[in-house]
Design a protein around this motif. Structure first.
Motif, short mmCIF file in Angstrom:
data_model
loop_
_atom_site.label_atom_id
_atom_site.label_comp_id
_atom_site.label_asym_id
_atom_site.label_seq_id
_atom_site.Cartn_x
_atom_site.Cartn_y
_atom_site.Cartn_z
N GLY A 41 0.84 -1.19 0.00
CA GLY A 41 0.00 0.00 0.00
C GLY A 41 0.87 1.24 0.00
N THR A 42 0.23 2.39 0.11
CA THR A 42 1.00 3.62 0.31
C THR A 42 0.39 4.36 1.48
OG1 THR A 42 -0.38 4.88 -1.21
CG2 THR A 42 1.61 3.91 -2.14
N VAL A 43 1.24 5.10 2.16
CA VAL A 43 0.82 5.89 3.30
C VAL A 43 1.21 7.32 2.97
CG1 VAL A 43 1.18 6.29 5.77
CG2 VAL A 43 1.18 3.95 4.88
N ALA A 44 0.21 8.22 2.89
CA ALA A 44 0.46 9.59 2.45
C ALA A 44 1.55 10.24 3.30
CB ALA A 44 -0.82 10.40 2.51
N ASP A 45 2.59 10.73 2.62
CA ASP A 45 3.69 11.46 3.27
C ASP A 45 4.51 10.64 4.26
OD1 ASP A 45 3.58 13.80 1.88
OD2 ASP A 45 2.15 14.75 3.24
N LYS A 46 4.38 9.31 4.19
CA LYS A 46 5.21 8.47 5.08
C LYS A 46 6.69 8.76 4.84
CE LYS A 46 5.74 3.86 4.36
NZ LYS A 46 7.16 3.50 4.27
N GLY A 47 7.07 8.90 3.55
CA GLY A 47 8.48 9.13 3.23
C GLY A 47 9.02 10.40 3.88
N ILE A 66 27.57 6.84 18.63
CA ILE A 66 27.34 5.71 17.71
C ILE A 66 27.66 6.17 16.28
CG2 ILE A 66 25.62 4.07 16.81
CD1 ILE A 66 26.04 3.67 19.80
N PRO A 67 28.58 5.50 15.58
CA PRO A 67 28.83 5.93 14.19
C PRO A 67 27.66 5.54 13.28
CG PRO A 67 30.22 4.04 14.75
CD PRO A 67 29.43 4.37 15.99
N THR A 68 27.17 6.50 12.51
CA THR A 68 26.05 6.22 11.60
C THR A 68 26.42 6.70 10.20
OG1 THR A 68 24.77 8.28 11.55
CG2 THR A 68 24.55 6.92 13.53
N HIS A 69 25.61 6.29 9.23
CA HIS A 69 25.85 6.72 7.85
C HIS A 69 25.30 8.12 7.58
CE1 HIS A 69 21.80 5.29 5.85
NE2 HIS A 69 21.58 5.79 7.05
N PHE A 70 24.56 8.66 8.54
CA PHE A 70 23.85 9.93 8.32
C PHE A 70 24.82 11.10 8.18
CE2 PHE A 70 21.74 13.76 10.08
CZ PHE A 70 20.70 13.86 9.18
N VAL A 71 24.62 11.91 7.17
CA VAL A 71 25.42 13.13 7.00
C VAL A 71 24.54 14.35 7.25
CG1 VAL A 71 26.87 14.49 5.42
CG2 VAL A 71 26.99 11.98 5.40
N GLU A 72 23.50 14.53 6.44
CA GLU A 72 22.58 15.65 6.66
C GLU A 72 21.28 15.43 5.91
OE1 GLU A 72 23.98 19.34 4.99
OE2 GLU A 72 24.67 18.37 3.17
N MET A 73 20.24 16.15 6.34
CA MET A 73 18.99 16.11 5.61
C MET A 73 19.11 17.07 4.45
SD MET A 73 15.37 15.76 7.55
CE MET A 73 14.75 17.30 6.98
N LEU A 74 18.66 16.68 3.26
CA LEU A 74 18.78 17.54 2.08
C LEU A 74 17.48 18.27 1.82
CD1 LEU A 74 20.73 15.13 -0.29
CD2 LEU A 74 21.64 17.12 0.92
N ASN A 75 16.39 17.56 1.99
CA ASN A 75 15.06 18.14 1.77
C ASN A 75 14.06 17.20 2.43
OD1 ASN A 75 14.33 16.04 -0.17
ND2 ASN A 75 15.81 17.06 -1.51
N GLU A 76 12.77 17.44 2.20
CA GLU A 76 11.72 16.70 2.91
C GLU A 76 11.81 15.18 2.78
OE1 GLU A 76 7.70 18.32 2.94
OE2 GLU A 76 8.81 19.06 4.68
N ARG A 77 12.27 14.71 1.61
CA ARG A 77 12.26 13.26 1.37
C ARG A 77 13.64 12.65 1.24
NH1 ARG A 77 7.60 10.55 0.01
NH2 ARG A 77 5.86 11.97 -0.25
N GLU A 78 14.68 13.46 1.34
CA GLU A 78 16.02 12.94 1.05
C GLU A 78 17.02 13.31 2.13
OE1 GLU A 78 15.89 13.01 -3.83
OE2 GLU A 78 16.62 14.78 -2.78
N MET A 79 17.86 12.33 2.45
CA MET A 79 19.01 12.61 3.31
C MET A 79 20.29 12.18 2.61
SD MET A 79 18.86 9.70 6.35
CE MET A 79 17.48 10.39 7.22
#
Ligand code: TMP
Length: 234
Positions: A41-47, A66-79
């Protein structure tokens, strides 16, 4: 950061190259699947919500060492994340009984475990991500003995940190799934941490604020994710 070629598409996310070979863009979709994609299914705005929630949790864990792969948020749907080689092992840790452990072992949902239960699953949809143990990981060369030890240590530590983090938001962290990757010879936490990958129950009421609302058609899915986002954003 310019988006390049698509590297990989999973059930809930897409990865894209960037001009930097060490960095990739992780895009969060609204698609939802359950029970090894038998239910879709899809969930509105889940992403959007999962991107923001994951970013908050990764920032918290990173600050706690804790070392993570996260660098920064780029926009609403992308990091932006570090490029890692994902280990084909899913790591689950459970504080309270729910989901597959109830079906597999007959324990009653809601049972508070005497100690957290750490499980490994083989990340392979063709076989429905079956439970495995460290002997399978070694035998199938999914990871080394040293990597298993590091992953177990991180997972227990992350459980303590995240349990505290969510308890402060009046949420009980029932269980969650982690994925780790190799990056320059180090093990780092990767993938996402969101209501798709964690079970979160409102403290006191037990109200489910996670993907079980989708899995079991409980309704108000978007509202539940939104509520988690609001709590982590405070
Ligand atoms: P389970 O009870 O269905 O085994 O799920 C345990 C936890 O792992 C729960 O928080 C949901 C999460 N999970 C995933 O993130 N991806 C999966 O594919 C599965 C099966 C569970």
């Amino acid at each position: 950061m310019e988006k390049g070629n698509q590297i990989y598409e999973g059930k809930a996310k897409i990865l894209y190259e960037t001009e930097d070979p060490n960095l990739v863009i992780q895009y969060f979709k609204d698609d939802a699947t359950a029970f090894n994609a038998q239910k879709k299914g899809t969930v509105a705005d889940k992403g959007v919500m999962n991107n923001k929630i994951s970013a908050k949790v990764f920032e918290f864990l990173q600050a706690e060492g804790i070392p993570t792969h996260f660098v920064e948020m780029l926009n609403e749907r992308e990091m932006l994340v570090k490029r890692v080689e994902i280990l084909q092992v899913e790591v689950i840790i459970r504080n309270i009984a729910a989901g597959s452990i109830c079906r597999n072992l007959g324990v009653k949902e809601g049972l508070k475990f005497y100690e957290p239960v750490l499980e490994f699953c083989y990340k392979n949809d063709d076989f429905g991500d079956p439970l495995i143990n460290s002997a399978h990981i070694l035998a199938m060369e999914l990871g080394t003995r040293e990597e298993i030890a590091i992953i177990e240590n991180y997972t227990y530590k992350i459980n303590e940190l995240m349990s505290r983090f969510f308890a402060n938001l009046n949420l009980d962290l029932v269980d969650f799934k982690l994925e780790f990757g190799r990056c320059n010879g180090e093990i780092v936490l990767a993938d996402e941490i969101s209501p798709d990958t964690c079970r979160l129950w409102e403290t006191g009421t037990g109200r489910k604020l996670d993907k079980d609302r989708f899995r079991h058609d409980l309704g108000n899915i978007e509202e539940a994710y939104q509520e988690v986002l609001e709590r982590v954003s405070k």
